[in-house]
Scaffold this active site. Structure first.
Site, PDB file in Angstrom:
ATOM      1  CB  CYS A  59      -1.079  -0.002   1.277  1.00 47.67           C
ATOM      2  SG  CYS A  59      -2.224  -1.341   1.099  1.00 47.67           S
ATOM      3  CG  HIS A 107      -3.156   2.967   2.202  1.00 46.18           C
ATOM      4  ND1 HIS A 107      -3.831   2.739   0.942  1.00 46.18           N
ATOM      5  CD2 HIS A 107      -3.243   2.047   3.055  1.00 46.18           C
ATOM      6  CE1 HIS A 107      -4.234   1.522   1.145  1.00 46.18           C
ATOM      7  NE2 HIS A 107      -4.003   1.087   2.266  1.00 46.18           N
ATOM      8  CG  ASN A 111      -6.709  -1.346   1.410  1.00 48.32           C
ATOM      9  OD1 ASN A 111      -6.042  -0.761   0.673  1.00 48.32           O
ATOM     10  ND2 ASN A 111      -6.130  -1.688   2.861  1.00 48.32           N
TER      11      ASN A 111
HETATM   12  C1  LIG Z   1     -10.014  -5.115  10.530  1.00 44.67           C
HETATM   13  C2  LIG Z   1     -10.729  -4.272  11.470  1.00 44.67           C
HETATM   14  C3  LIG Z   1     -11.858  -3.327  10.858  1.00 44.67           C
HETATM   15  C4  LIG Z   1     -11.041  -4.990  12.764  1.00 44.67           C
HETATM   16  O1  LIG Z   1     -11.557  -4.308  13.779  1.00 44.67           O
HETATM   17  P1  LIG Z   1     -11.221  -4.543  15.147  1.00 44.67           P
HETATM   18  O2  LIG Z   1     -11.962  -3.780  16.028  1.00 44.67           O
HETATM   19  O3  LIG Z   1      -9.668  -4.652  15.285  1.00 44.67           O
HETATM   20  O4  LIG Z   1     -11.958  -6.257  15.566  1.00 44.67           O
HETATM   21  P2  LIG Z   1     -11.526  -7.368  16.498  1.00 44.67           P
HETATM   22  O5  LIG Z   1     -10.615  -8.070  15.476  1.00 44.67           O
HETATM   23  O6  LIG Z   1     -10.653  -6.706  17.560  1.00 44.67           O
HETATM   24  O7  LIG Z   1     -12.644  -7.977  16.804  1.00 44.67           O
HETATM   25  C5  LIG Z   1     -13.502  -7.077  17.742  1.00 44.67           C
HETATM   26  C6  LIG Z   1     -14.775  -7.821  17.692  1.00 44.67           C
HETATM   27  O8  LIG Z   1     -15.467  -7.666  16.526  1.00 44.67           O
HETATM   28  C7  LIG Z   1     -15.866  -9.229  16.082  1.00 44.67           C
HETATM   29  N1  LIG Z   1     -15.766  -9.097  14.676  1.00 44.67           N
HETATM   30  C8  LIG Z   1     -14.511  -9.403  14.007  1.00 44.67           C
HETATM   31  N2  LIG Z   1     -14.609  -9.346  12.533  1.00 44.67           N
HETATM   32  C9  LIG Z   1     -15.886  -8.813  12.549  1.00 44.67           C
HETATM   33  C10 LIG Z   1     -16.883  -8.760  11.430  1.00 44.67           C
HETATM   34  N3  LIG Z   1     -16.177  -9.089  10.078  1.00 44.67           N
HETATM   35  N4  LIG Z   1     -17.987  -8.338  11.670  1.00 44.67           N
HETATM   36  C11 LIG Z   1     -18.624  -8.508  12.759  1.00 44.67           C
HETATM   37  N5  LIG Z   1     -17.837  -8.819  13.952  1.00 44.67           N
HETATM   38  C12 LIG Z   1     -16.340  -8.814  13.743  1.00 44.67           C
HETATM   39  C13 LIG Z   1     -14.920  -9.898  16.797  1.00 44.67           C
HETATM   40  O9  LIG Z   1     -15.277 -11.404  16.976  1.00 44.67           O
HETATM   41  C14 LIG Z   1     -14.806  -9.368  18.248  1.00 44.67           C
HETATM   42  O10 LIG Z   1     -15.788  -9.754  18.886  1.00 44.67           O
HETATM   43  P3  LIG Z   1     -15.731  -9.849  20.607  1.00 44.67           P
HETATM   44  O11 LIG Z   1     -15.525  -8.482  20.984  1.00 44.67           O
HETATM   45  O12 LIG Z   1     -17.215 -10.371  20.739  1.00 44.67           O
HETATM   46  O13 LIG Z   1     -14.786 -10.962  20.510  1.00 44.67           O
HETATM   47  C15 LIG Z   1      -9.367  -3.700  12.199  1.00 44.67           C
HETATM   48  O14 LIG Z   1      -8.775  -4.340  13.081  1.00 44.67           O
HETATM   49  C16 LIG Z   1      -8.624  -2.632  11.292  1.00 44.67           C
HETATM   50  O15 LIG Z   1      -9.348  -1.615  10.330  1.00 44.67           O
HETATM   51  N6  LIG Z   1      -7.397  -3.037  11.187  1.00 44.67           N
HETATM   52  C17 LIG Z   1      -6.510  -2.441  10.203  1.00 44.67           C
HETATM   53  C18 LIG Z   1      -7.041  -2.900   8.751  1.00 44.67           C
HETATM   54  C19 LIG Z   1      -6.009  -2.424   7.603  1.00 44.67           C
HETATM   55  O16 LIG Z   1      -6.488  -1.021   7.534  1.00 44.67           O
HETATM   56  N7  LIG Z   1      -5.348  -2.883   6.980  1.00 44.67           N
HETATM   57  C20 LIG Z   1      -4.756  -2.481   5.713  1.00 44.67           C
HETATM   58  C21 LIG Z   1      -3.463  -1.537   6.063  1.00 44.67           C
HETATM   59  S1  LIG Z   1      -2.680  -1.344   4.814  1.00 44.67           S
END
Ligand SMILES: CC(C)(COP(=O)(O)OP(=O)(O)OC[C@H]1O[C@@H](n2cnc3c(N)ncnc32)[C@H](O)[C@@H]1OP(=O)(O)O)[C@@H](O)C(=O)NCCC(=O)NCCS
Length: 333
Positions: A122, A258, A289
């Site tokens: 990215c 980004h 993304n």
């Molecule tokens: C991917 C992302 C949106 C997930 O959000 P998060 O808040 O970190 O989510 P988590 O993995 O901690 O999970 C939080 C809760 O949501 C749930 N969950 C995870 N994915 C889910 C989904 N797709 N839909 C619904 N619930 C979801 C989990 O089970 C967890 O539940 P719990 O609290 O009951 O255990 C976030 O981590 C993110 O944006 N990361 C960066 C991604 C990115 O930009 N990548 C590219 C960089 S170049």
């Protein structure tokens, strides 16, 4: 003493044209919900993404790049023959050799420019832009076409709750040319290979065999680790790029980070204390993304919709798999 004549380049370089291509199929969150247990509300609140574009079979990496390049070249007001180099940044072109850049260069009628692909996730657009600037100032090309292009839908595991909703497809291109004044600031870039496991391809191509019950390779990530890194470390890199260019937040007109996640964007705006008047790219909402394509696509949309204008001063920062990053301040075309 060396007998080699010094090369003669332009004093400075600038982006002189931009173009984008988004595949015709728009995919709302409802389609993603067919394969993961989630909700439209969760996806929107955690990522800011409402829709993304997915490419058809005909919308190949080369085809999308050619469309975006045609627009960038027209916007730049040059002819394809004037392009001295084509740099394509992508992680989703499935043929390793030859470089897709040579095919694109040929099909846009650029003649015989230098042409090559780079893999910088990215941050790929910033890496390409930095190379282009160097080539123009050094004198090995007068005009350089920099393309960021991805078909991430091909590398998405639609059953992976952590990534299924994130990625989209598209191509963004810029023409970089000579300038009488500085219009691309110093690049602050780097890599953190100790974190290479945080965003990666699930299995290597040579480990995947279609006749075995293994899933096709996809991009996977440790969402929270990436999120924290982006929020804390990338705001510092963005600030370093502003400092290196001698630009205070008040001097800035536009911020094009980004397009990974709306919460990352919002958090960077806050940490950098960007004033209200700074226009912030939020293209992730409808584009998802698109990795290397995300910054030029967002740039093109801001200009096309009148949210930004030619001559504006913009901070751009890309970051992702590697982990890698690149930030610089540019004058918009
Ligand atoms: C991917 C992302 C949106 C997930 O959000 P998060 O808040 O970190 O989510 P988590 O993995 O901690 O999970 C939080 C809760 O949501 C749930 N969950 C995870 N994915 C889910 C989904 N797709 N839909 C619904 N619930 C979801 C989990 O089970 C967890 O539940 P719990 O609290 O009951 O255990 C976030 O981590 C993110 O944006 N990361 C960066 C991604 C990115 O930009 N990548 C590219 C960089 S170049």
């Amino acid at each position: 003493m060396s007998k080699i004549k010094p090369s003669k380049g332009a004093p400075y370089a600038r982006i002189i044209g931009v173009g984008g291509y988004r595949p015709t199929r728009i995919v709302p969150n409802e389609v993603i919900l067919e394969t993961i247990d989630s909700s439209d509300e969760w996806i929107r609140s955690r990522s800011g993404i409402a829709t993304r574009h997915w490419a058809s079979d005909a919308e190949t990496v080369a085809a999308m790049s050619i469309e975006a390049s045609g627009k960038a070249i027209a916007d730049a007001g040059i002819t394809p023959e004037q392009i001295g180099a084509v740099i394509v940044s992508t992680v989703s072109h499935f043929k390793q050799t030859p470089a897709v850049a040579t095919e694109i260069a040929h099909k846009i009628g650029a003649g015989k420019p230098a042409a090559f692909d780079i893999s910088a996730g990215c941050a790929g657009f910033g890496y390409g832009l930095t190379l282009a600037k160097g080539m123009i100032v050094e004198g090995s090309a007068e005009y350089v076409l920099v393309i960021g292009v991805e078909r991430l839908s091909d590398l998405t595991d639609l059953e992976d709750r952590a990534t299924a909703f994130l990625f989209g497809d598209g191509a963004g291109a810029v023409v970089v040319g000579p300038s009488k004044e500085p219009a691309i600031g110093p690049t602050v870039w780097g890599s953190e290979g100790d974190k290479s496991e945080t965003i990666k391809q699930t299995v290597a191509w040579d480990e995947f065999h279609a006749d075995r019950p293994a899933k096709f390779p996809a991009i996977t990530q440790e969402g929270q680790a990436v999120f924290r890194w982006a929020v804390f470390e990338m705001a510092k890199v963005a600030q370093q790029a502003l400092d290196a260019a001698g630009i205070a937040p008040e001097d800035l007109d536009v911020f094009i980070p980004h397009q990974a996640n709306m919460r990352i964007i919002d958090s960077m705006v806050k940490t950098l204390k960007l004033p209200e008047h700074v226009t912030v790219a939020r293209d992730v909402e409808t584009t998802g993304n698109t990795s290397a394509a995300s910054i030029p696509l967002a740039m093109e949309r801001l200009l096309a919709t009148g949210q930004a204008k030619s001559g504006d001063t913009a901070l751009v920062i890309g970051f992702g798999a590697g982990l890698v990053y690149a930030a610089t301040v540019v004058t918009l075309p």
